[in-house]
Design a protein around this motif. Structure first.
Motif, mmCIF file in Angstrom:
data_model
loop_
_atom_site.group_PDB
_atom_site.id
_atom_site.type_symbol
_atom_site.label_atom_id
_atom_site.label_comp_id
_atom_site.label_asym_id
_atom_site.label_seq_id
_atom_site.Cartn_x
_atom_site.Cartn_y
_atom_site.Cartn_z
ATOM 1 N N GLU A 146 0.819 -1.217 0.000
ATOM 2 C CA GLU A 146 0.000 0.000 0.000
ATOM 3 C C GLU A 146 0.852 1.266 0.000
ATOM 4 O O GLU A 146 0.485 2.269 -0.629
ATOM 5 N N ALA A 147 1.974 1.258 0.695
ATOM 6 C CA ALA A 147 2.834 2.440 0.750
ATOM 7 C C ALA A 147 3.382 2.769 -0.637
ATOM 8 O O ALA A 147 3.362 3.923 -1.075
ATOM 9 N N ARG A 192 9.353 -3.386 -9.679
ATOM 10 C CA ARG A 192 8.781 -3.997 -8.483
ATOM 11 C C ARG A 192 9.884 -4.604 -7.612
ATOM 12 O O ARG A 192 9.810 -4.556 -6.377
ATOM 13 N N ARG A 193 10.899 -5.173 -8.257
ATOM 14 C CA ARG A 193 11.997 -5.798 -7.506
ATOM 15 C C ARG A 193 12.874 -4.771 -6.800
ATOM 16 O O ARG A 193 13.473 -5.063 -5.765
ATOM 17 N N GLN A 194 12.953 -3.567 -7.393
ATOM 18 C CA GLN A 194 13.837 -2.547 -6.835
ATOM 19 C C GLN A 194 13.319 -2.073 -5.474
ATOM 20 O O GLN A 194 12.146 -1.779 -5.306
ATOM 21 N N SER A 195 14.198 -2.019 -4.504
ATOM 22 C CA SER A 195 13.897 -1.465 -3.171
ATOM 23 C C SER A 195 12.729 -2.158 -2.487
ATOM 24 O O SER A 195 11.970 -1.531 -1.743
ATOM 25 N N GLU A 196 12.568 -3.462 -2.720
ATOM 26 C CA GLU A 196 11.443 -4.173 -2.088
ATOM 27 C C GLU A 196 11.527 -4.100 -0.560
ATOM 28 O O GLU A 196 10.520 -3.858 0.113
ATOM 29 N N GLU A 197 12.717 -4.281 -0.046
ATOM 30 C CA GLU A 197 12.885 -4.235 1.413
ATOM 31 C C GLU A 197 12.531 -2.849 1.948
ATOM 32 O O GLU A 197 11.881 -2.717 2.994
ATOM 33 N N PHE A 198 12.956 -1.821 1.217
ATOM 34 C CA PHE A 198 12.671 -0.452 1.630
ATOM 35 C C PHE A 198 11.162 -0.220 1.713
ATOM 36 O O PHE A 198 10.647 0.314 2.695
ATOM 37 N N TRP A 199 10.422 -0.641 0.692
ATOM 38 C CA TRP A 199 8.985 -0.398 0.669
ATOM 39 C C TRP A 199 8.230 -1.283 1.659
ATOM 40 O O TRP A 199 7.193 -0.885 2.190
ATOM 41 N N GLU A 200 8.763 -2.446 1.949
ATOM 42 C CA GLU A 200 8.153 -3.278 2.987
ATOM 43 C C GLU A 200 8.262 -2.585 4.343
ATOM 44 O O GLU A 200 7.334 -2.627 5.158
ATOM 45 N N ARG A 201 9.398 -1.914 4.574
ATOM 46 C CA ARG A 201 9.573 -1.178 5.833
ATOM 47 C C ARG A 201 8.616 0.008 5.896
ATOM 48 O O ARG A 201 8.015 0.296 6.911
ATOM 49 N N ARG A 202 8.490 0.723 4.756
ATOM 50 C CA ARG A 202 7.543 1.850 4.727
ATOM 51 C C ARG A 202 6.125 1.367 5.020
ATOM 52 O O ARG A 202 5.346 2.042 5.676
ATOM 53 N N ARG A 204 5.273 -1.211 6.872
ATOM 54 C CA ARG A 204 5.153 -1.561 8.285
ATOM 55 C C ARG A 204 5.058 -0.316 9.166
ATOM 56 O O ARG A 204 4.324 -0.300 10.146
ATOM 57 N N GLU A 205 5.790 0.728 8.776
ATOM 58 C CA GLU A 205 5.922 1.874 9.674
ATOM 59 C C GLU A 205 4.937 2.995 9.386
ATOM 60 O O GLU A 205 4.872 3.969 10.125
ATOM 61 N N GLY A 206 4.165 2.872 8.307
ATOM 62 C CA GLY A 206 3.021 3.753 8.125
ATOM 63 C C GLY A 206 3.298 5.057 7.403
ATOM 64 O O GLY A 206 4.421 5.386 7.012
ATOM 65 N N LEU A 210 6.582 7.589 5.970
ATOM 66 C CA LEU A 210 6.743 7.934 4.558
ATOM 67 C C LEU A 210 6.891 9.438 4.392
ATOM 68 O O LEU A 210 7.686 9.911 3.572
ATOM 69 N N ASP A 211 6.147 10.215 5.180
ATOM 70 C CA ASP A 211 6.274 11.683 5.126
ATOM 71 C C ASP A 211 7.668 12.114 5.552
ATOM 72 O O ASP A 211 8.260 13.013 4.936
ATOM 73 N N ARG A 212 8.212 11.502 6.610
ATOM 74 C CA ARG A 212 9.578 11.827 7.041
ATOM 75 C C ARG A 212 10.577 11.471 5.954
ATOM 76 O O ARG A 212 11.541 12.210 5.715
ATOM 77 N N TRP A 213 10.343 10.320 5.307
ATOM 78 C CA TRP A 213 11.250 9.907 4.240
ATOM 79 C C TRP A 213 11.235 10.929 3.104
ATOM 80 O O TRP A 213 12.291 11.264 2.553
ATOM 81 N N ARG A 214 10.055 11.441 2.753
ATOM 82 C CA ARG A 214 9.967 12.453 1.702
ATOM 83 C C ARG A 214 10.788 13.692 2.077
ATOM 84 O O ARG A 214 11.525 14.241 1.253
ATOM 85 N N GLN A 215 10.634 14.122 3.310
ATOM 86 C CA GLN A 215 11.366 15.307 3.763
ATOM 87 C C GLN A 215 12.876 15.076 3.728
ATOM 88 O O GLN A 215 13.645 15.932 3.275
ATOM 89 N N ASP A 216 13.307 13.909 4.220
ATOM 90 C CA ASP A 216 14.742 13.603 4.221
ATOM 91 C C ASP A 216 15.273 13.480 2.793
ATOM 92 O O ASP A 216 16.399 13.894 2.500
ATOM 93 N N ASN A 217 14.460 12.907 1.918
ATOM 94 C CA ASN A 217 14.880 12.761 0.526
ATOM 95 C C ASN A 217 15.052 14.129 -0.127
ATOM 96 O O ASN A 217 15.978 14.343 -0.922
#
Length: 311
Positions: A146-147, A192-202, A204-206, A210-217
């Motif tokens: 979903e993220a 879909r294969r790219q950054s799968e672990e990253f998106w799985e974490r997003r 889980r963490e809601g 994701l908003d914090r990640w956008r700001q940091d990015n």
């Protein structure tokens, strides 16, 4: 309607000027709802039906389809006309694009089958088909995460921008290439294969994470763009402290610790980046007439080269 009141279909025909066959067709199609019948089973019509027939005839002469007219009972006339206006504007835009392609094709001394394929593809990909393409792209690349799907949904309109009404041959070629790329199953699977672990974490963490990640990015992008504008060679010693700051931020974003292992993993991520993803955004920029490369592309190109040089 009381017995003996109303008009027969023949009377309605004479009063409206429409053939009996047409009125019967409108009745059968649900455009002229049935109100009553005689004991012998003949349809009976009233003043409301006469007024509705006049409206139906006017709308049909304007090109409004029967399906839309049938909804008049659920929508007011202004809504129907507004819907029709959008339909006409879409048709005009499609015709303008087709005209542009035909002109470009006729300017050639020897038009080819490829030119015909362009026309065919253009004719098949209207607004509804474009929406379906994006729906399937988001669903397949999102892979049920979903993220990631929310992230992709936010990029929908930018991913396959609408063609200008009068596209240049270069814009048309870019649009057709982009549609083909976005339809490519191998490309979708690669993303879909790219950054799968990253998106799985997003996932889980809601949303807040994701908003914090956008700001940091955005911060990472701004730091790298400053290095680009200062003309700092990513392979030079001057790039090292900048890379250290960026790597520290990226490690925090990935819930990891900065160090040789993390940087090697990060460098591989940049090396394994599918070049078709960059091409996708380049094609979108050609279609919209936007400057290329985008600031984000410049920033990550600098980061990738710095990692390669100093890892």
């Amino acid at each position: 309607m009381a017995p003996g009141e109303g008009y027969t279909i023949g009377q309605l025909s004479r009063m409206s000027g429409l053939p009996v066959k047409t009125i019967r067709f409108y009745s059968d199609a649900g455009v002229l709802p049935e109100r009553d019948r005689t004991a012998a089973g003949y349809r009976v019509y009233g003043e409301d039906d006469l007024a509705r027939l006049e409206l139906v005839r006017a709308l049909r002469e304007m090109g409004v389809n029967l399906a839309t007219i049938r909804t008049l009972g659920e929508q007011d006339l202004k809504q129907v006309l507004a819907l029709h206006l959008r339909t006409v504007e879409t048709q005009l835009t499609n015709l303008q694009r087709t005209r542009a392609v035909l002109r470009a094709t006729l300017e050639k001394d020897d038009p080819s089958e490829a030119d015909l394929r362009k026309l065919n593809t253009l004719g098949r990909l209207g607004a509804a088909e474009r929406a379906a393409l994006l729906d399937s792209f988001v669903a397949e690349v999102g892979g049920g995460n979903e993220a990631r799907e929310r992230w992709l949904t936010g990029l929908r309109e930018a991913m396959v921008p609408d063609l200008p009404a009068e596209p240049t041959p270069r814009q048309l070629d870019a649009w057709l290439e982009l549609v083909e790329l976005m339809s490519d199953e191998d490309y979708r699977a690669s993303l879909r294969r790219q950054s799968e672990e990253f998106w799985e974490r997003r996932q889980r963490e809601g949303a807040a994470d994701l908003d914090r990640w956008r700001q940091d990015n955005e911060t990472v992008t701004r730091i790298a763009l400053t290095a680009v504008s200062d003309d700092i060679d990513p392979a030079s010693p001057r790039a090292v402290p900048i890379l250290n700051k960026i790597a520290s931020l990226l490690a925090a974003m990935h819930k990891s610790e900065d160090g040789p292992t993390f940087r090697r993993t990060l460098a591989r991520t940049y090396q394994d980046h599918d070049p078709r993803a960059t091409r996708q955004w380049q094609l979108a920029a050609i279609i919209t007439g936007s400057p290329w490369p985008h600031p984000e592309t410049k920033a990550h190109d600098w980061i990738g080269k710095a990692l390669q040089a100093h890892t």
